[in-house]
Write a protein that holds these residues in place. Sequence first.
Motif, mmCIF file in Angstrom:
data_model
loop_
_atom_site.group_PDB
_atom_site.id
_atom_site.type_symbol
_atom_site.label_atom_id
_atom_site.label_comp_id
_atom_site.label_asym_id
_atom_site.label_seq_id
_atom_site.Cartn_x
_atom_site.Cartn_y
_atom_site.Cartn_z
ATOM 1 N N GLN A 16 14.877 84.629 -13.316
ATOM 2 C CA GLN A 16 16.246 84.447 -13.094
ATOM 3 C C GLN A 16 16.842 85.848 -12.847
ATOM 4 O O GLN A 16 17.945 86.225 -12.181
ATOM 5 C CB GLN A 16 16.887 84.021 -14.359
ATOM 6 C CG GLN A 16 18.268 83.818 -14.443
ATOM 7 C CD GLN A 16 18.956 82.805 -13.433
ATOM 8 O OE1 GLN A 16 18.598 81.493 -13.280
ATOM 9 N NE2 GLN A 16 19.994 83.432 -12.646
ATOM 10 N N ARG A 22 12.743 83.302 -17.248
ATOM 11 C CA ARG A 22 14.042 84.542 -17.353
ATOM 12 C C ARG A 22 13.544 85.455 -16.447
ATOM 13 O O ARG A 22 14.736 86.138 -15.924
ATOM 14 C CB ARG A 22 14.068 84.895 -18.811
ATOM 15 C CG ARG A 22 14.457 83.856 -19.875
ATOM 16 C CD ARG A 22 14.626 84.299 -21.231
ATOM 17 N NE ARG A 22 13.755 85.182 -21.650
ATOM 18 C CZ ARG A 22 12.491 84.816 -22.409
ATOM 19 N NH1 ARG A 22 12.439 83.525 -22.549
ATOM 20 N NH2 ARG A 22 11.762 85.628 -22.943
ATOM 21 N N SER A 65 21.542 86.176 -16.887
ATOM 22 C CA SER A 65 20.625 86.231 -17.381
ATOM 23 C C SER A 65 20.828 86.352 -19.104
ATOM 24 O O SER A 65 21.972 87.023 -19.331
ATOM 25 C CB SER A 65 19.440 87.099 -17.187
ATOM 26 O OG SER A 65 19.229 86.893 -15.725
ATOM 27 N N THR A 66 19.973 85.891 -19.900
ATOM 28 C CA THR A 66 20.023 86.295 -21.341
ATOM 29 C C THR A 66 20.180 87.794 -21.607
ATOM 30 O O THR A 66 19.679 88.506 -21.036
ATOM 31 C CB THR A 66 18.996 85.589 -22.044
ATOM 32 O OG1 THR A 66 18.656 84.398 -21.832
ATOM 33 C CG2 THR A 66 19.076 85.689 -23.545
#
Length: 227
Positions: A172, A169, A4-5
């Motif tokens: 995710q 996100r 993930s970011t």
Amino acid sequence: MKKSTAMPADEEFAALYGRAWDVLIPARVGYLAAVSPHYDEVFHDVAQRTEDTGSLGKTDIAALVVWKRLSAQTRWVTALMSLPDTHVRAVTQRAVAAVRDAALSRGEAARAGRGIIAELPGFRTGDALASAVLTAAAPQRMAVYDQRVQHALDTLGLTLTPAPGRYGRYLQFLDDLLRHGAARADGWTARDIDTALYWTGGSGNPPHPAAPTGKQAADQHKHAPDL
């Protein structure tokens, strides 16, 4: 594995998710012990109808507004209810297909479904109601997002910003948690994690006995789905 970011290096990454599971498992136990098993009947009814029809209508969305304890006294409700149900179903049918698309990852499917449902009034900003609709469309794959979930993620050190694409996100993150949970994640769905996060985000304290329990006590301060 896709991260993930804004996630840390591998060792920190594994340790972070390990600590998250240390919190999620007892939180899920607390949620199941304190919340009435009947509260989610509305959600399950909507999910079953969506399974049968492949879309959600205005009646289904109205039921989810009550389930999420969102206000129906807002302009988006008037705009939504003024649309033909056939139009609403045409949009939600595409969103349902997107979140169920097995060719897409969980996060990609969430992002696609979220983008489609944004065509309807009340779904253009925020993820509270949109996530409820998408989860009803794919209850074994999607999950609900709200401010208590956000608070729990912040507490666990899982950075989720309000930038566009947040719901994708978020899913995710949940996919990463399930993948890194090993034996501890056995039998868990993304929806199970969201209820554990919900409970964690409320400091794990049961509602006052005179107040509604579980999702009934969620988001008392919310006035629209764009939160």
